[in-house]
Structures are given as structure tokens and as C-alpha cells.
Design a protein around this motif. Structure first.
Motif, mmCIF file in Angstrom:
data_model
loop_
_atom_site.group_PDB
_atom_site.id
_atom_site.type_symbol
_atom_site.label_atom_id
_atom_site.label_comp_id
_atom_site.label_asym_id
_atom_site.label_seq_id
_atom_site.Cartn_x
_atom_site.Cartn_y
_atom_site.Cartn_z
ATOM 1 N N PRO B 24 1.249 -1.362 -0.065
ATOM 2 C CA PRO B 24 -0.059 -0.242 0.120
ATOM 3 C C PRO B 24 0.987 1.374 0.233
ATOM 4 C CG PRO B 24 -0.158 -1.132 2.139
ATOM 5 C CD PRO B 24 0.181 -2.392 1.121
ATOM 6 N N MET B 25 1.802 1.600 0.790
ATOM 7 C CA MET B 25 2.899 2.397 1.168
ATOM 8 C C MET B 25 3.393 2.725 -1.125
ATOM 9 S SD MET B 25 6.204 3.110 2.742
ATOM 10 C CE MET B 25 7.131 2.430 1.426
ATOM 11 N N ALA B 26 3.494 1.564 -1.116
ATOM 12 C CA ALA B 26 4.553 2.273 -2.905
ATOM 13 C C ALA B 26 3.588 2.335 -3.475
ATOM 14 C CB ALA B 26 4.618 0.178 -3.551
ATOM 15 N N HIS B 27 1.729 1.912 -3.591
ATOM 16 C CA HIS B 27 0.638 2.522 -3.952
ATOM 17 C C HIS B 27 0.054 4.126 -3.899
ATOM 18 C CE1 HIS B 27 -0.820 -0.637 -6.979
ATOM 19 N NE2 HIS B 27 -0.363 -1.391 -5.710
ATOM 20 N N ALA B 28 0.411 4.526 -2.314
ATOM 21 C CA ALA B 28 -0.038 5.158 -2.304
ATOM 22 C C ALA B 28 1.530 6.388 -2.859
ATOM 23 C CB ALA B 28 0.570 5.863 -0.589
ATOM 24 N N LEU B 29 3.150 6.200 -3.000
ATOM 25 C CA LEU B 29 3.963 6.796 -3.717
ATOM 26 C C LEU B 29 3.596 6.602 -5.399
ATOM 27 C CD1 LEU B 29 6.826 5.360 -2.038
ATOM 28 C CD2 LEU B 29 5.304 7.734 -1.326
ATOM 29 N N ASP B 30 2.534 5.439 -5.447
ATOM 30 C CA ASP B 30 2.082 6.148 -6.767
ATOM 31 C C ASP B 30 1.476 7.359 -7.143
ATOM 32 O OD1 ASP B 30 4.025 4.034 -7.776
ATOM 33 O OD2 ASP B 30 2.398 2.870 -8.122
ATOM 34 N N VAL B 31 0.604 7.562 -6.438
ATOM 35 C CA VAL B 31 0.191 8.937 -6.347
ATOM 36 C C VAL B 31 0.774 10.320 -6.521
ATOM 37 C CG1 VAL B 31 -2.338 9.957 -5.744
ATOM 38 C CG2 VAL B 31 -1.844 7.074 -5.912
ATOM 39 N N VAL B 32 1.463 10.344 -5.169
ATOM 40 C CA VAL B 32 2.143 10.815 -5.084
ATOM 41 C C VAL B 32 3.432 10.840 -5.220
ATOM 42 C CG1 VAL B 32 2.718 12.924 -2.998
ATOM 43 C CG2 VAL B 32 -0.008 11.579 -3.159
ATOM 44 N N ARG B 35 8.320 15.211 -5.149
ATOM 45 C CA ARG B 35 8.204 16.243 -4.106
ATOM 46 C C ARG B 35 7.197 17.451 -4.466
ATOM 47 N NH1 ARG B 35 12.491 19.788 -1.413
ATOM 48 N NH2 ARG B 35 12.404 21.659 -2.158
ATOM 49 N N PHE B 38 3.824 17.134 -3.062
ATOM 50 C CA PHE B 38 4.150 16.972 -1.397
ATOM 51 C C PHE B 38 3.939 18.963 -1.107
ATOM 52 C CE2 PHE B 38 5.312 12.326 -0.939
ATOM 53 C CZ PHE B 38 4.618 11.968 -0.560
ATOM 54 N N LEU B 77 -7.451 13.583 -5.159
ATOM 55 C CA LEU B 77 -7.102 13.984 -4.082
ATOM 56 C C LEU B 77 -7.411 15.616 -4.018
ATOM 57 C CD1 LEU B 77 -5.079 12.029 -4.381
ATOM 58 C CD2 LEU B 77 -3.549 12.629 -3.192
ATOM 59 N N LYS B 99 -9.969 12.476 -0.187
ATOM 60 C CA LYS B 99 -9.020 11.597 -0.050
ATOM 61 C C LYS B 99 -7.574 12.356 -0.293
ATOM 62 C CE LYS B 99 -7.323 9.001 -3.938
ATOM 63 N NZ LYS B 99 -6.995 7.574 -5.587
ATOM 64 N N LEU B 103 -4.558 12.175 3.103
ATOM 65 C CA LEU B 103 -2.982 12.052 4.158
ATOM 66 C C LEU B 103 -2.289 13.791 4.515
ATOM 67 C CD1 LEU B 103 -1.510 12.186 0.208
ATOM 68 C CD2 LEU B 103 -0.740 10.879 1.892
#
Lengths: 158, 158
Positions: B24-32, B35, B38, B77, B99, B103
DNA sequence: CCGTATCCACAACGATACTG
DNA sequence: CAGTATCGTTGTGGATACGG
């Protein structure tokens, strides 16, 4: 020491902006700049210590793995520790420093966001409290112990 | 349903690895992913709504700002809302969706890590609870209400 | 087993100029 | 004011081959 206080729901005047070098989050992202760094840290949290473990579990190529390990070690999030089993040659293992393991709340927060919003089938990872078995979440809480919702935040810079 | 439970201090066998698409973290980083995403989200949290605000406060160029706003809007988002003040032409403003604002714990966690470990002069941003004024921190807590330290974590996948 | 060296492809980003 | 178009530079990461 001047201090400005802004309610989350309000808007900021341009002069309230901060440049990148005054933003702690931007600095954090300068250290953990890319996706692969997060993946390496994730595996460190999961207990990986050896080079091959990091490469295999993150799915990163060996050169990228080596680069990230070097960078994270140089930034003080991992430390390289030589150790020697009796009769074996010297090995090196990577371990999280306090600086590195302090990123755990951010990583858990990203994990639970991915669980909730990106992965279709619900949570595929669970973090639990070892003492009681209950699920662990990254959450915002003030020093008086109150859980803090999105609308109860105040941002202050000084 | 099989389930493996791993203590944080332990090590994982290679077969316990997950691929990138199950994390799930990798998926989160695929969206965001980067830098700048963020930074744009940070300014959305701070109340920015208009294109120029995002560009000026993040320090990003206009093309990059436009790309990030488009991507974050497409990923759900942010939402673009047309509005019209009487007698004025139509404007569009960007607002966080649920959504996106979900974050916030991850962003606060990154901020406080940067405060502690990267910025020399201590905290340059404070997040406070509006009701009581106390400082807000991102922390790990189990559903039974216990604060969870680094050594009290158990990771489970299923 | 633990990496490094080299090379290539593509993504990220800023600068500048331009449009509705 | 709110963007888009184009370009050049740097960052990111995989593949392959090679060294301690």
C-alpha cells in the motif's frame, strides 16, 4: 520572535509563504527523495539487513539498491555494521538508526492511506500493537491527549 | 486466509516478500510520486486555492504547478470547482477532497521528522490543536488507545 | 555473497515564451 | 489571472557486465 497563526480553513497572504528552505517537510523529502528510498526503508522496518534482502524484497535493481543504501547510510538513517560470525568472513549489515526509525509514523501513514484509497481489496498489511494485538494507526493527537480532526488544526510558523 | 505475523525485530524469509503491487505504501507513492506533489498538497492544507497561490508558495514553475494540479485532480486528491463572484468572470479554485486531506497525517509526520532531524534551529512550523492550543504530533497508536513505540510493533500481511 | 561500472531510457523540473 | 508549448538539464532507475 514574531509568530503568525493561521487557521486551516483560512487562506494565506503571499507574504506568509515560506520558501523551500524553511519548510521541514521539503527538507525531509530532500533526504527521502524518491520512491526507492521509501521502499528500502520499508524493508529495513520489516527487518531486512543484508544487501540481497533489500534488492530482492524491494524489487529494485542492484545498482539502485546500492545507491539508496549508500545515500541513506550517508544521511544517517541507516548504519552499516560489520559483523563476523566465527569462522566466517566479515559481513556488513544495515540497520536503522534512531533517525531512520523515526520515520516510521510517516511510513505507516502512507501505508494506511494506500490501504484506504488505492488498493481495491482493502488492507493488505496490518500493523498491530504487540502487547495487545490491536491495530495500529498513524494519527494526529495533541499533547493534551486529544485526537485531532482535520478541522481542528491550527498552523503556526515562527 | 493465510496470515503471517512478523515481529519488527525479526527478519523475513524471502518468500515473505511482497511485490510492489501488493504494498500500500508503494501505491501511495505512485499517486504522490514526487516532491512537488507533496509541496502542492502542503499548500492546499495551508489554504491555497488558486493557481497562482500554488505556484508562488511552492516555488514551483508554472508548468510544473499546472501538471501537479492536473495530476492530483485526476487522482481525486483535489477537486476543481468553478465559482463566480457577482460581476466577475468565472474562476476555478482547487480544494482538497477527503481523499486528499486524508494524507494529512503523513504530511505532518514528514514535517515533524524534518523539524527534528534536518532543520538546525528546531521547529519552524507548529501544528496545534485549535481547541486547546497544544502542539499536535503524528504518532502511532493502537485501537485500544495505547501509544505504540518502535519496539512494540507487529507486522502482519494477509 | 556483496556489491560497482557503464550505458541507456524516461521522468522531473526550470526557463522562456506565448494564449484565452 | 490562469494556464499551455517548447526546450534543455538533471534525476531516477533498469539492464548488463564485471570485481572483491
Amino acid at each position: 520572535m514574531t509568530e503568525t497563526t493561521i487557521q486551516m480553513t483560512g487562506t494565506l497572504e503571499p507574504r506568509d509563504s515560506w520558501t523551500a528552505d524553511a519548510c521541514p517537510m521539503a527538507h525531509a523529502l530532500d533526504v527521502v527523495r524518491n520512491r526507492s528510498a521509501f521502499l528500502v526503508l520499508r524493508e529495513a522496518f520489516y527487518g531486512a539487513t543484508r544487501f540481497e534482502e533489500f534488492a530482492a524484497r524491494t524489487g529494485l535493481s542492484e545498482p539502485v539498491t546500492a545507491t539508496r543504501l549508500r545515500e541513506l547510510t550517508g544521511a544517517g538513517l541507516l548504519e552499516r555494521e560489520p559483523y563476523q560470525e566465527p569462522g566466517q568472513r566479515t559481513r556488513r549489515l544495515y540497520r536503522l538508526t534512531e533517525k531512520g526509525s523515526d520515520l516510521l509514523p510517516a511510513i505507516v501513514a502512507l501505508m494506511q492511506w494506500g490501504d484506504k484509497w488505492v488498493l481495491p481489496g482493502g488492507a493488505r498489511v496490518e500493523v498491530r500493537h504487540h502487547d495487545c494485538g490491536a491495530a495500529v494507526r498513524a494519527e494526529l493527537r495533541c499533547e493534551h491527549g486529544h485526537a485531532v480532526g482535520r478541522d481542528e488544526l491550527e498552523l503556526a510558523r515562527r
